[in-house]
Design a protein around this motif. Structure first.
Motif, PDB file in Angstrom:
ATOM      1  N   SER A  23     -54.365  42.376 -26.805  1.00 11.32           N
ATOM      2  CA  SER A  23     -53.107  43.084 -26.594  1.00 11.32           C
ATOM      3  C   SER A  23     -52.873  43.326 -25.105  1.00 11.32           C
ATOM      4  N   GLU A  24     -53.932  43.734 -24.424  1.00 14.25           N
ATOM      5  CA  GLU A  24     -53.820  43.974 -22.989  1.00 14.25           C
ATOM      6  C   GLU A  24     -53.538  42.675 -22.243  1.00 14.25           C
ATOM      7  N   PHE A  25     -54.163  41.584 -22.692  1.00 13.90           N
ATOM      8  CA  PHE A  25     -53.944  40.267 -22.085  1.00 13.90           C
ATOM      9  C   PHE A  25     -52.486  39.850 -22.266  1.00 13.90           C
ATOM     10  N   ARG A  26     -51.932  40.041 -23.463  1.00 10.28           N
ATOM     11  CA  ARG A  26     -50.532  39.697 -23.734  1.00 10.28           C
ATOM     12  C   ARG A  26     -49.597  40.508 -22.829  1.00 10.28           C
ATOM     13  N   ARG A  27     -49.905  41.804 -22.677  1.00  8.21           N
ATOM     14  CA  ARG A  27     -49.073  42.650 -21.839  1.00  8.21           C
ATOM     15  C   ARG A  27     -49.113  42.152 -20.386  1.00  8.21           C
ATOM     16  N   GLU A  28     -50.299  41.827 -19.881  1.00  6.42           N
ATOM     17  CA  GLU A  28     -50.447  41.326 -18.511  1.00  6.42           C
ATOM     18  C   GLU A  28     -49.712  40.001 -18.332  1.00  6.42           C
ATOM     19  N   VAL A  29     -49.825  39.126 -19.334  1.00  6.99           N
ATOM     20  CA  VAL A  29     -49.119  37.839 -19.270  1.00  6.99           C
ATOM     21  C   VAL A  29     -47.618  38.073 -19.262  1.00  6.99           C
ATOM     22  N   GLY A  30     -47.127  39.004 -20.108  1.00 11.09           N
ATOM     23  CA  GLY A  30     -45.698  39.325 -20.151  1.00 11.09           C
ATOM     24  C   GLY A  30     -45.209  39.864 -18.821  1.00 11.09           C
ATOM     25  N   ILE A  31     -46.002  40.756 -18.222  1.00 13.60           N
ATOM     26  CA  ILE A  31     -45.635  41.313 -16.913  1.00 13.60           C
ATOM     27  C   ILE A  31     -45.628  40.215 -15.856  1.00 13.60           C
ATOM     28  N   GLY A  32     -46.648  39.364 -15.896  1.00 14.94           N
ATOM     29  CA  GLY A  32     -46.727  38.264 -14.930  1.00 14.94           C
ATOM     30  C   GLY A  32     -45.553  37.305 -15.071  1.00 14.94           C
ATOM     31  N   ALA A  67     -42.593  38.025 -16.333  1.00 17.61           N
ATOM     32  CA  ALA A  67     -41.383  38.719 -15.894  1.00 17.61           C
ATOM     33  C   ALA A  67     -41.293  38.699 -14.369  1.00 17.61           C
ATOM     34  N   ARG A  68     -42.409  38.907 -13.687  1.00 29.27           N
ATOM     35  CA  ARG A  68     -42.428  38.871 -12.232  1.00 29.27           C
ATOM     36  C   ARG A  68     -42.085  37.465 -11.723  1.00 29.27           C
ATOM     37  N   ILE A  69     -42.676  36.469 -12.350  1.00 28.28           N
ATOM     38  CA  ILE A  69     -42.406  35.074 -11.957  1.00 28.28           C
ATOM     39  C   ILE A  69     -40.937  34.734 -12.193  1.00 28.28           C
ATOM     40  N   GLU A  70     -40.392  35.177 -13.338  1.00 29.84           N
ATOM     41  CA  GLU A  70     -38.983  34.921 -13.651  1.00 29.84           C
ATOM     42  C   GLU A  70     -38.086  35.577 -12.595  1.00 29.84           C
ATOM     43  N   GLY A  71     -38.417  36.802 -12.185  1.00 33.91           N
ATOM     44  CA  GLY A  71     -37.646  37.477 -11.129  1.00 33.91           C
ATOM     45  C   GLY A  71     -37.729  36.738  -9.809  1.00 33.91           C
ATOM     46  N   ASP A  72     -38.922  36.262  -9.477  1.00 34.66           N
ATOM     47  CA  ASP A  72     -39.090  35.503  -8.232  1.00 34.66           C
ATOM     48  C   ASP A  72     -38.293  34.207  -8.276  1.00 34.66           C
TER      49      ASP A  72
END
Length: 119
Positions: free
Chosen positions: A16-25, A27-32
Motif C-alpha cells: 500500500s505504501e509502495f502504491r502511494r509512493e508510486v502514485g505521488i511520483g 503525479a510529480r512526473i505528470e506535473g513536470d
C-alpha cells in the motif's frame, strides 16, 4: 496452505505504501511533463513571433536596398550635373562673346561714321 492465502499484514502495508509512493511520483512526473510542455509551447510562440519579426525586417531591408542610392550612383549623377553646368557656362561665354563682338562692331562702325561725317 491457509497461510498462503492469507496476506501478510506487513506485506500489504508495504504494498500500500509502495502504491502511494508510486502514485505521488507519477503525479510529480505528470506535473513536470505538463510544465515542460507549457514551456515548449511558449518557446514555440516566441520563435514564431521572432520569425515573423525577422521576415518583416527582411522585407524592410529589401525595400531599402531597392531605393537606396549607392555612392557610385551619386558620383555618376554629380559628374553628369557638372558636365551640364560646364556646357551651360560655355554657352553663356559664347553668347557673351558674340554680343560683345556685335556691340563693339556697332561702336566701331558708329565711330567710323562719325569720323567720316566730322571730316
Amino acid at each position: 496452505m491457509a497461510d498462503r492465502l492469507m496476506p501478510d499484514p506487513d506485506a500489504a502495508l508495504a504494498l500500500s505504501e509502495f502504491r502511494r509512493e508510486v502514485g505521488i511520483g507519477l503525479a510529480r512526473i505528470e506535473g513536470d511533463v505538463r510544465l515542460l510542455l507549457q514551456r515548449a509551447e511558449t518557446g514555440d510562440r516566441r520563435a514564431d513571433a521572432l520569425d515573423n519579426k525577422v521576415d518583416g525586417l527582411d522585407g524592410r531591408l529589401d525595400n531599402l536596398e531597392r531605393i537606396t542610392i549607392t555612392r557610385d550612383e551619386l558620383d555618376e549623377r554629380d559628374k553628369r550635373l557638372q558636365e551640364r553646368l560646364d556646357e551651360q557656362a560655355r554657352r553663356r561665354l559664347t553668347i557673351t562673346a558674340i554680343v560683345l563682338t556685335i556691340v563693339f562692331g556697332a561702336l566701331t562702325a558708329g565711330i567710323a561714321v562719325i569720323s567720316i561725317i566730322a571730316n
